[in-house]
Motif scaffolding. Structure first.
Motif, PDB file in Angstrom:
ATOM      1  N   ARG A   1       0.877  -1.129  -0.158  1.00 28.82           N
ATOM      2  CA  ARG A   1       0.058   0.147   0.119  1.00 28.82           C
ATOM      3  C   ARG A   1       0.959   1.159  -0.043  1.00 28.82           C
ATOM      4  N   LYS A   2       1.960   1.331   0.741  1.00 27.72           N
ATOM      5  CA  LYS A   2       2.866   2.374   1.061  1.00 27.72           C
ATOM      6  C   LYS A   2       3.645   2.547  -0.325  1.00 27.72           C
ATOM      7  N   ARG A   3       4.261   1.605  -0.563  1.00 26.32           N
ATOM      8  CA  ARG A   3       5.453   1.613  -1.660  1.00 26.32           C
ATOM      9  C   ARG A   3       5.021   1.552  -3.305  1.00 26.32           C
ATOM     10  N   VAL A   4       3.938   0.866  -3.204  1.00 34.62           N
ATOM     11  CA  VAL A   4       3.362   0.382  -4.781  1.00 34.62           C
ATOM     12  C   VAL A   4       2.066   1.263  -5.043  1.00 34.62           C
ATOM     13  N   ILE A   5       0.935   0.711  -4.233  1.00 31.45           N
ATOM     14  CA  ILE A   5      -0.507   0.940  -4.638  1.00 31.45           C
ATOM     15  C   ILE A   5      -0.542   2.494  -4.552  1.00 31.45           C
ATOM     16  N   LEU A   6       0.029   3.269  -3.707  1.00 32.93           N
ATOM     17  CA  LEU A   6      -0.033   4.713  -3.573  1.00 32.93           C
ATOM     18  C   LEU A   6       0.532   5.244  -4.561  1.00 32.93           C
ATOM     19  N   ILE A   7       1.694   4.914  -5.180  1.00 33.51           N
ATOM     20  CA  ILE A   7       2.097   5.577  -6.454  1.00 33.51           C
ATOM     21  C   ILE A   7       1.502   5.480  -7.661  1.00 33.51           C
ATOM     22  N   LEU A   8       0.841   4.159  -7.825  1.00 31.69           N
ATOM     23  CA  LEU A   8       0.131   3.627  -8.959  1.00 31.69           C
ATOM     24  C   LEU A   8      -1.338   4.508  -9.142  1.00 31.69           C
ATOM     25  N   GLN A   9      -1.941   4.610  -7.887  1.00 28.10           N
ATOM     26  CA  GLN A   9      -3.061   5.340  -7.765  1.00 28.10           C
ATOM     27  C   GLN A   9      -3.193   6.748  -7.949  1.00 28.10           C
TER      28      GLN A   9
ATOM     29  N   LYS B   1      -1.381   9.583  -9.181  1.00 29.62           N
ATOM     30  CA  LYS B   1      -0.399  10.168 -10.225  1.00 29.62           C
ATOM     31  C   LYS B   1       0.098  11.493  -9.961  1.00 29.62           C
ATOM     32  N   GLU B   2      -1.009  12.298  -9.290  1.00 28.65           N
ATOM     33  CA  GLU B   2      -0.444  13.888  -8.978  1.00 28.65           C
ATOM     34  C   GLU B   2       0.634  13.687  -7.853  1.00 28.65           C
ATOM     35  N   LEU B   3       0.453  12.882  -6.781  1.00 30.76           N
ATOM     36  CA  LEU B   3       1.643  12.822  -5.858  1.00 30.76           C
ATOM     37  C   LEU B   3       2.625  12.242  -6.437  1.00 30.76           C
ATOM     38  N   ALA B   4       2.652  11.258  -7.287  1.00 30.16           N
ATOM     39  CA  ALA B   4       3.775  10.477  -7.866  1.00 30.16           C
ATOM     40  C   ALA B   4       4.694  11.632  -8.747  1.00 30.16           C
ATOM     41  N   GLU B   5       3.785  12.567  -9.279  1.00 32.63           N
ATOM     42  CA  GLU B   5       4.336  13.480 -10.290  1.00 32.63           C
ATOM     43  C   GLU B   5       5.156  14.537  -9.381  1.00 32.63           C
ATOM     44  N   LYS B   6       4.552  15.063  -8.394  1.00 30.15           N
ATOM     45  CA  LYS B   6       4.898  16.119  -7.489  1.00 30.15           C
ATOM     46  C   LYS B   6       6.406  15.698  -6.784  1.00 30.15           C
TER      47      LYS B   6
ATOM     48  N   PRO C   1       6.712   5.174 -11.322  1.00 33.98           N
ATOM     49  CA  PRO C   1       5.768   4.301 -10.872  1.00 33.98           C
ATOM     50  C   PRO C   1       6.618   2.917 -11.041  1.00 33.98           C
ATOM     51  N   PRO C   2       6.337   1.957 -10.135  1.00 31.26           N
ATOM     52  CA  PRO C   2       7.103   0.717 -10.015  1.00 31.26           C
ATOM     53  C   PRO C   2       6.469  -0.151 -11.381  1.00 31.26           C
ATOM     54  N   ASN C   3       7.493  -1.062 -11.944  1.00 33.17           N
ATOM     55  CA  ASN C   3       7.130  -1.754 -13.084  1.00 33.17           C
ATOM     56  C   ASN C   3       6.499  -3.066 -12.944  1.00 33.17           C
ATOM     57  N   GLY C   4       7.032  -3.793 -11.886  1.00 35.13           N
ATOM     58  CA  GLY C   4       6.321  -4.914 -11.280  1.00 35.13           C
ATOM     59  C   GLY C   4       7.111  -5.824 -10.278  1.00 35.13           C
ATOM     60  N   MET C   5       6.630  -6.898  -9.933  1.00 33.48           N
ATOM     61  CA  MET C   5       7.456  -7.358  -8.631  1.00 33.48           C
ATOM     62  C   MET C   5       6.945  -8.835  -9.039  1.00 33.48           C
ATOM     63  N   LEU C   6       8.065  -9.680  -8.312  1.00 32.73           N
ATOM     64  CA  LEU C   6       8.120 -11.280  -8.414  1.00 32.73           C
ATOM     65  C   LEU C   6       7.704 -11.667  -6.886  1.00 32.73           C
ATOM     66  N   LEU C   7       6.803 -12.532  -6.885  1.00 37.86           N
ATOM     67  CA  LEU C   7       6.136 -13.236  -5.562  1.00 37.86           C
ATOM     68  C   LEU C   7       6.605 -14.604  -5.679  1.00 37.86           C
ATOM     69  N   TYR C   8       7.547 -15.000  -4.926  1.00 41.60           N
ATOM     70  CA  TYR C   8       8.322 -16.395  -4.869  1.00 41.60           C
ATOM     71  C   TYR C   8       8.286 -17.090  -3.661  1.00 41.60           C
TER      72      TYR C   8
ATOM     73  N   GLU D   1      -7.585  -4.449  -5.263  1.00 43.29           N
ATOM     74  CA  GLU D   1      -7.133  -3.521  -4.245  1.00 43.29           C
ATOM     75  C   GLU D   1      -7.051  -2.235  -5.048  1.00 43.29           C
ATOM     76  N   THR D   2      -6.307  -2.236  -6.229  1.00 40.36           N
ATOM     77  CA  THR D   2      -5.843  -1.105  -6.879  1.00 40.36           C
ATOM     78  C   THR D   2      -7.029  -0.442  -7.639  1.00 40.36           C
ATOM     79  N   GLY D   3      -7.943  -1.433  -8.049  1.00 40.65           N
ATOM     80  CA  GLY D   3      -9.056  -1.156  -8.878  1.00 40.65           C
ATOM     81  C   GLY D   3      -8.460  -1.361 -10.572  1.00 40.65           C
ATOM     82  N   PHE D   4      -7.727  -1.966 -10.684  1.00 39.74           N
ATOM     83  CA  PHE D   4      -7.011  -2.396 -12.032  1.00 39.74           C
ATOM     84  C   PHE D   4      -7.480  -3.616 -12.674  1.00 39.74           C
TER      85      PHE D   4
END
Length: 619
Positions: A362-370, A372-377, A382-389, A406-409
């Motif tokens: 939520r803090k490191r990925v979803i916030l930035i994805l959702q 965009k204005e905050l990320a631009e500021k 924006p993160p590209n992807g993650m590996l769950l292993y 959770e992201t609505g994507f």
């Protein structure tokens, strides 16, 4: 009981626990020498009604041993057993690996047309096989509790319980009719006429229930009702309401199929499964429909169901001057056939435990994805992807789907077989088309299940030029795909097999270890999986303690297995039944395997961990 726990039958089958019994037959969970689960049904011959026996053999066993089809539960073994009470005959079949259709409907209410049609088509293929057996075989008891959605084959529908199987007949039934569900039976069966039309009527009734969430003609029974009372209630409802109401079904083709399949007049209904199948795929010129059409034709001729749509296509005919149909097929093989799940759902609320991982994302990925204005500021990339292993069965793919919610994507789940092709460079074309479709439907979470199968290490001994080309195509598409509105989640049990170039920043930015669930997570899993099911008083804390070392898929299997047994017995799921089920199922991840994964985690993270350092995931 005929058998005792721990008893060995036929020098092979170890009795684990009983499932169900009636005055003449009992069913058990048994295991082979390797601990694999199977279903055993055993008949006490002296108590078995004469109409269920032919020449000292039980009808159900006679039918079962001669039936081999992917949409019908498979027979494994059969034999004789004797004790002081007399002779018995037993049948061993594959164990129920999945959930009953009735359980799915109880949980979901109704199914979307695509899912319902898929299940209906699989039921019909099983019926077509039965009806085309020499002499013909009728199932006679098709209803939602006799359709198993097998987890071994990704939810493929299987017809179960051949206890009422027979040839066509008119008169007294050669089986016990007391437990048949009249709501899924045609009127002809009430006067003792059983033929193919009765099976087709019942299957169409199940299709109606899947589409509407209701039984045909909305007839409900009380537990105390006799079969005669149930039949009278069904006949009254059909007489008063007339033909089945299909107003709430939107698709006109499906409406017409339901109306004809459930027509009250005998001659107005489908006479053969092939007629219904023809209507079901009519007007559908997709490659999938053509494959089904060809496969069904082959089944009608020689009872085989494994013919491929591409069997008669010669790849060498695809050069200059080849016919347009072959070219069209080649072009189609560069298109990715995917399902897109639109945004929505409960998100992380459906995940038991993993609170630290959810909060981190939520803090490191979803916030930035959702935002965009905050990320631009803050000029955040924006993160590209993650590996769950991590160990198998810990819910990595499920977590990816809930992340999308959770992201609505939008969400696309991709398996290696989805991108396979018989043509040179065909898979590369499918990879490119997949990312194109994800971009067209952005924002999209693109999840690759078992990622090591998509991008194996290019330095491997068995790597050929085609595979290397596919990995290169993946690298190209992954490069900064977040700028196209695509977030990639890769899941893998073997991250050490993934090409390292994929795991650099700008492609798969984060690698996250998903560990075994702890006590709290296991308790929450039991509560989550039992939610909405008919249960007695359940102590989830006790269950969690007894399930130490079990992963998410193990716990889901335990609950589904207990629910299946309870459904067959028409009773609530109890604490005793769940405990007994846990004791009969071994955890899928042993200590040696877990140690391997912990060593793999240390290698992936490039550090030597100690027990004092915090871990991401279960605590």
């Amino acid at each position: 009981m005929i058998l005792k726990q721990g008893q060995i039958i036929g020098n092979r089958w170890h009795v684990v626990y009983p499932i169900k019994e009636n005055p003449y037959a009992e069913s058990y969970r048994v295991e082979d020498e390797s601990g694999n689960p199977y279903f055993m049904k055993i008949y006490r011959l002296k108590n078995t009604p004469e109409k269920l026996i032919q020449q000292n053999a039980v009808n159900e066993i006679i039918w079962s041993v001669n039936i081999k089809h992917k949409n019908i539960i498979s027979s494994i073994d059969n034999g004789a057993y004797s004790d002081d009470e007399g002779e018995c005959r037993y049948l061993v079949a594959n164990y129920f690996s999945g959930e009953l259709l009735s359980e799915l409907l109880q949980r979901e209410g109704k199914l979307d047309p695509k899912t319902a049609t898929k299940i209906f088509l699989e039921i019909l293929q099983g019926l077509q096989y039965l009806h085309n057996k020499p002499g013909g075989c009728l199932h006679n008891d098709i209803n939602p509790t006799n359709v198993m959605l097998s987890s071994k084959t990704g939810g493929t529908a299987e017809l179960i319980d051949l206890g009422h199987a027979s040839t066509c007949f008119m008169g007294n039934a050669p089986f016990d009719t007391a437990d048949l569900d009249p709501r899924y039976a045609s009127g002809q069966s009430f006067i003792g006429k059983y033929d193919e039309r009765n099976d087709i009527f019942a299957a169409t009734g199940v299709f109606y229930t899947m589409l509407t969430g209701r039984v045909p003609w909305d007839v409900e029974f009380t537990p105390a009702m006799t079969r005669k009372e149930k039949i009278k209630l069904v006949q009254k409802a059909r007489s008063e309401q007339g033909e089945i109401n299909v107003d709430e079904i939107e698709d006109e083709k499906l409406k017409n199929i339901i109306k004809r399949g459930l027509a009250l007049g005998y001659n107005e209904r489908y006479g053969r499964v092939e007629e219904l199948l023809s209507d079901l795929i009519e007007g559908d010129d997709s490659e999938e429909a053509q494959e089904v059409r060809k496969k069904l034709t082959a089944m009608a001729k020689d009872e085989e169901d494994d013919d491929s749509f591409w069997d008669n296509v010669n790849p060498f005919d695809l050069g200059p001057g080849s016919d347009s149909s072959a070219e069209a097929k080649h072009a189609a093989e560069t298109k990715a056939d995917i399902d897109i799940k639109r945004g929505g759902g409960n998100g992380f609320a459906d995940i038991a435990g993993m609170d630290e991982l959810k909060e981190m994302l939520r803090k490191r990925v979803i916030l930035i994805l959702q935002d965009k204005e905050l990320a631009e500021k803050y000029k955040l990339t924006p993160p590209n992807g993650m590996l769950l292993y991590g160990p198998p069965g810990c819910g990595k793919s499920f977590f990816a789907e809930k992340f999308a919610e959770e992201t609505g994507f939008n969400f696309i789940l991709v398996k290696a077989s989805d991108l396979g092709s018989i043509y040179i460079h065909g898979s590369q074309g499918k990879i490119a088309d997949l990312f194109k479709k994800a971009e067209e439907n952005a924002p999209t979470v693109l999840c690759f299940d078992e990622f090591d199968a998509f991008v194996p290490h290019r330095g491997g001994e068995n790597m050929d030029s085609n595979q290397a080309g596919e990995v290169n195509e993946f690298l190209s598409q992954l490069n900064n795909c977040s700028k196209r509105g695509i977030f990639v989640i890769a899941t893998s049990n073997r991250p050490d097999k993934v090409d390292p170039a994929v795991l650099r920043t700008g492609r798969i930015d984060k690698q996250i270890y998903v560990p075994m669930p702890d006590l709290t997570a296991r308790r929450l899993m039991f509560e989550l999986y039992l939610k909405g099911r008919p249960c007695g008083e359940i102590n989830s804390e006790e269950l969690a303690k007894k399930a130490e070392g079990y992963v998410a898929s193990d716990i889901a299997y335990v609950v589904n297995e207990a629910a299946t047994i309870a459904a067959f017995n028409r009773e609530d799921i109890t604490q005793e039944l769940l405990v007994k089920t846990i004791e009969g199922i071994k955890p899928s991840v042993n200590k040696d395997l877990l140690k391997e994964y912990e060593e793999m985690r240390d290698k992936m993270e490039g550090i030597s961990r100690t027990n004092n350092l915090p871990r991401v995931g279960f605590t």
